[in-house]
Scaffold this active site. Structure first.
Site, PDB file in Angstrom:
ATOM      1  N   ARG A 172       0.815  -1.232   0.000  1.00 15.71           N
ATOM      2  CA  ARG A 172       0.000   0.000   0.000  1.00 15.71           C
ATOM      3  C   ARG A 172       0.843   1.275   0.000  1.00 15.71           C
ATOM      4  NH1 ARG A 172      -2.356  -3.173  -1.574  1.00 15.71           N
ATOM      5  NH2 ARG A 172      -4.157  -4.280  -0.869  1.00 15.71           N
ATOM      6  N   SER A 221     -10.641  -0.654   3.578  1.00 17.03           N
ATOM      7  CA  SER A 221      -9.892  -1.023   4.795  1.00 17.03           C
ATOM      8  C   SER A 221      -9.194   0.199   5.369  1.00 17.03           C
ATOM      9  CB  SER A 221      -8.850  -2.087   4.460  1.00 17.03           C
ATOM     10  OG  SER A 221      -9.513  -3.277   4.104  1.00 17.03           O
ATOM     11  N   GLU A 291      -4.061   2.673   6.589  1.00 14.46           N
ATOM     12  CA  GLU A 291      -3.868   2.648   5.132  1.00 14.46           C
ATOM     13  C   GLU A 291      -4.346   3.989   4.575  1.00 14.46           C
ATOM     14  OE1 GLU A 291      -5.481  -0.852   3.131  1.00 14.46           O
ATOM     15  OE2 GLU A 291      -6.056   0.418   1.447  1.00 14.46           O
TER      16      GLU A 291
HETATM   17  C1  LIG Z   1     -15.482   0.224  -0.616  1.00 16.57           C
HETATM   18  C2  LIG Z   1     -14.002   0.355  -0.823  1.00 16.57           C
HETATM   19  C3  LIG Z   1     -13.240  -0.767  -1.111  1.00 16.57           C
HETATM   20  C4  LIG Z   1     -11.870  -0.662  -1.309  1.00 16.57           C
HETATM   21  N1  LIG Z   1     -11.154  -1.785  -1.605  1.00 16.57           N
HETATM   22  C5  LIG Z   1      -9.832  -1.700  -1.822  1.00 16.57           C
HETATM   23  C6  LIG Z   1      -9.055  -2.869  -2.147  1.00 16.57           C
HETATM   24  O1  LIG Z   1      -9.563  -3.969  -2.272  1.00 16.57           O
HETATM   25  N2  LIG Z   1      -7.717  -2.708  -2.341  1.00 16.57           N
HETATM   26  C7  LIG Z   1      -7.100  -1.498  -2.223  1.00 16.57           C
HETATM   27  O2  LIG Z   1      -5.888  -1.429  -2.425  1.00 16.57           O
HETATM   28  N3  LIG Z   1      -7.809  -0.392  -1.918  1.00 16.57           N
HETATM   29  C8  LIG Z   1      -9.130  -0.458  -1.708  1.00 16.57           C
HETATM   30  N4  LIG Z   1      -9.850   0.672  -1.388  1.00 16.57           N
HETATM   31  C9  LIG Z   1      -9.141   1.946  -1.196  1.00 16.57           C
HETATM   32  C10 LIG Z   1      -9.067   2.857  -2.431  1.00 16.57           C
HETATM   33  O3  LIG Z   1     -10.153   2.638  -3.297  1.00 16.57           O
HETATM   34  C11 LIG Z   1      -7.751   2.681  -3.188  1.00 16.57           C
HETATM   35  O4  LIG Z   1      -6.634   2.969  -2.380  1.00 16.57           O
HETATM   36  C12 LIG Z   1      -7.713   3.577  -4.429  1.00 16.57           C
HETATM   37  O5  LIG Z   1      -6.634   3.198  -5.232  1.00 16.57           O
HETATM   38  C13 LIG Z   1      -7.577   5.054  -4.084  1.00 16.57           C
HETATM   39  O6  LIG Z   1      -7.761   5.793  -5.273  1.00 16.57           O
HETATM   40  P1  LIG Z   1      -8.394   7.251  -5.251  1.00 16.57           P
HETATM   41  O7  LIG Z   1      -8.373   7.792  -6.612  1.00 16.57           O
HETATM   42  O8  LIG Z   1      -9.698   7.235  -4.560  1.00 16.57           O
HETATM   43  O9  LIG Z   1      -7.318   7.988  -4.351  1.00 16.57           O
HETATM   44  P2  LIG Z   1      -7.543   9.160  -3.233  1.00 16.57           P
HETATM   45  O10 LIG Z   1      -8.312   8.562  -2.120  1.00 16.57           O
HETATM   46  O11 LIG Z   1      -8.154  10.320  -3.932  1.00 16.57           O
HETATM   47  O12 LIG Z   1      -6.087   9.440  -2.838  1.00 16.57           O
HETATM   48  C14 LIG Z   1      -5.322   8.469  -2.138  1.00 16.57           C
HETATM   49  C15 LIG Z   1      -3.882   8.994  -1.996  1.00 16.57           C
HETATM   50  O13 LIG Z   1      -3.303   9.092  -3.281  1.00 16.57           O
HETATM   51  C16 LIG Z   1      -2.892  10.436  -3.556  1.00 16.57           C
HETATM   52  N5  LIG Z   1      -3.183  10.677  -4.976  1.00 16.57           N
HETATM   53  C17 LIG Z   1      -4.403  10.676  -5.586  1.00 16.57           C
HETATM   54  N6  LIG Z   1      -4.239  10.887  -6.906  1.00 16.57           N
HETATM   55  C18 LIG Z   1      -2.904  11.017  -7.128  1.00 16.57           C
HETATM   56  C19 LIG Z   1      -2.110  11.233  -8.294  1.00 16.57           C
HETATM   57  N7  LIG Z   1      -2.643  11.377  -9.501  1.00 16.57           N
HETATM   58  N8  LIG Z   1      -0.775  11.298  -8.133  1.00 16.57           N
HETATM   59  C20 LIG Z   1      -0.207  11.172  -6.916  1.00 16.57           C
HETATM   60  N9  LIG Z   1      -0.893  10.965  -5.775  1.00 16.57           N
HETATM   61  C21 LIG Z   1      -2.238  10.884  -5.895  1.00 16.57           C
HETATM   62  C22 LIG Z   1      -3.721  11.308  -2.620  1.00 16.57           C
HETATM   63  O14 LIG Z   1      -3.072  12.526  -2.336  1.00 16.57           O
HETATM   64  C23 LIG Z   1      -3.809  10.398  -1.392  1.00 16.57           C
HETATM   65  O15 LIG Z   1      -2.617  10.465  -0.650  1.00 16.57           O
HETATM   66  C24 LIG Z   1     -11.219   0.599  -1.188  1.00 16.57           C
HETATM   67  C25 LIG Z   1     -12.009   1.737  -0.905  1.00 16.57           C
HETATM   68  C26 LIG Z   1     -13.374   1.625  -0.731  1.00 16.57           C
HETATM   69  C27 LIG Z   1     -14.190   2.857  -0.468  1.00 16.57           C
END
Ligand SMILES: Cc1cc2nc3c(=O)[nH]c(=O)nc-3n(C[C@H](O)[C@H](O)[C@H](O)COP(=O)(O)OP(=O)(O)OC[C@H]3O[C@@H](n4cnc5c(N)ncnc54)[C@H](O)[C@@H]3O)c2cc1C
Length: 298
Positions: A172, A221, A291
């Site tokens: 992660r 998570s 996480e």
């Molecule tokens: C119901 C649910 C289930 C999930 N299941 C999983 C799973 O099975 N596995 C898993 O790994 N995760 C899971 N997640 C967590 C999440 O979806 C992932 O970590 C996802 O990849 C985050 O993407 P995001 O665009 O929403 O990032 P954000 O939440 O918008 O950002 C996350 C981090 O990344 C940074 N960031 C965002 N965009 C960029 C960019 N372009 N460049 C650099 N940094 C950036 C942000 O500043 C922040 O620090 C889950 C979440 C939910 C709500």
């Protein structure tokens, strides 16, 4: 001309001041961004970053792994959720996806072409940029496995190409220099000879619905799994399921999920996170690491 005037004159994307971020994260909590910018396209983003190069910049994707604090976020929040969502395919079956594309869409596009390796993305409600930053993964897949190269943008708005070997990729996390952000990634995928990728996606989604509180506001998570253990099992074994603080409570279905109710505060979530950490540490001498990323003023 000041920065705001320059932005308003030169930038085509959506730029607003003092915008609530509640609709920009999956917990639906938190305060305002001092400034929120949603790029029109990559050229627009380059110009924007060039103007704001000395300012504080925070990138978000779909906000599915962030806790936006109630006091809001100082400086400029750049949200890629509804932009930078193009993709290209070359004749070697290599796909380049822009960072704003949703993980679900990427899973569908590649599965439809029966290319395997990214089916697991179907259940991750984030954008590609967030997935790269978080090294997102599940169902034995992880985002960096099939990456050939990525394009990064720096604080001045210059593009830099990097290869997978340039990164330390861990559970992660990936090391990304401060002020650098993911713009796109190129993937090398292989044809799925044995199974139909679309069927694999259906199965993954069915399993998720059975085991996770899908459809309720969460960030997935909350805690990383400690070595040789599961955060959910530790929390559940302490009888903490359903425990609540204000409008935030621990899911009955999956103990590593915190659910928020309407009007819940970000502080409720953060207090609940601290409570869980304290209890697990007191009883098991294990410090649960989050996480989820915390964004904004405490
Ligand atoms: C119901 C649910 C289930 C999930 N299941 C999983 C799973 O099975 N596995 C898993 O790994 N995760 C899971 N997640 C967590 C999440 O979806 C992932 O970590 C996802 O990849 C985050 O993407 P995001 O665009 O929403 O990032 P954000 O939440 O918008 O950002 C996350 C981090 O990344 C940074 N960031 C965002 N965009 C960029 C960019 N372009 N460049 C650099 N940094 C950036 C942000 O500043 C922040 O620090 C889950 C979440 C939910 C709500």
């Amino acid at each position: 001309m000041n920065i705001t005037e320059r932005i308003k004159q030169d930038i085509r994307g959506k730029f607003r001041e003092n915008v609530s971020l509640k609709d920009y994260n999956t917990w639906k909590v938190g305060g305002c961004a001092q400034y929120l910018y949603e790029p029109y396209d990559l050229e627009d983003l380059k110009s924007f970053l060039n103007i704001t190069k000395k300012e504080k910049i925070t990138f978000i994707g779909n906000g599915s792994n962030v806790l936006i604090r109630d006091k809001g976020v100082e400086g400029y929040v750049v949200c890629l959720k509804d932009s930078l969502n193009k993709y290209y395919k070359n004749n070697k079956k290599q796909y380049t996806f822009e960072a704003g594309l949703s993980c679900m869409k990427i899973a569908q596009i590649t599965a439809k072409n029966n290319l395997t390796g990214l089916e697991f993305l179907c259940g991750i409600p984030g954008s590609l940029g967030g997935a790269l930053r978080m090294n997102a993964g599940c169902n034995n897949g992880s985002i960096w496995e099939n990456v050939l190269n990525v394009t990064i943008i720096n604080k001045e708005g210059a593009l830099i190409k990097k290869y997978k070997k340039d990164f330390d990729i861990s559970y992660r996390n990936v090391n990304l220099e401060n002020g650098n952000f993911f713009i796109s990634a190129k993937f090398d995928l292989v044809e799925n000879g044995l199974n139909n990728s679309e069927d694999i996606i259906k199965k993954f989604l069915k399993d998720r619905r059975a085991n996770q509180p899908t459809g309720l506001p969460s960030c997935g998570s909350v805690f990383k799994n400690p070595k040789d253990n599961y955060a959910a099992s530790l929390i559940e074994s302490l009888g903490l399921k359903s425990h609540r603080i204000g409008g935030a409570y621990i899911s009955e279905k999956h103990a590593n999920f915190i659910i928020t109710e309407k009007n819940s505060k970000s502080d409720d979530v953060e207090d609940l996170i601290s409570h869980i950490q304290k209890k697990v540490f007191e009883k098991m001498n294990i410090l649960l690491e989050t996480e989820v990323k915390f964004i904004g003023k405490k």
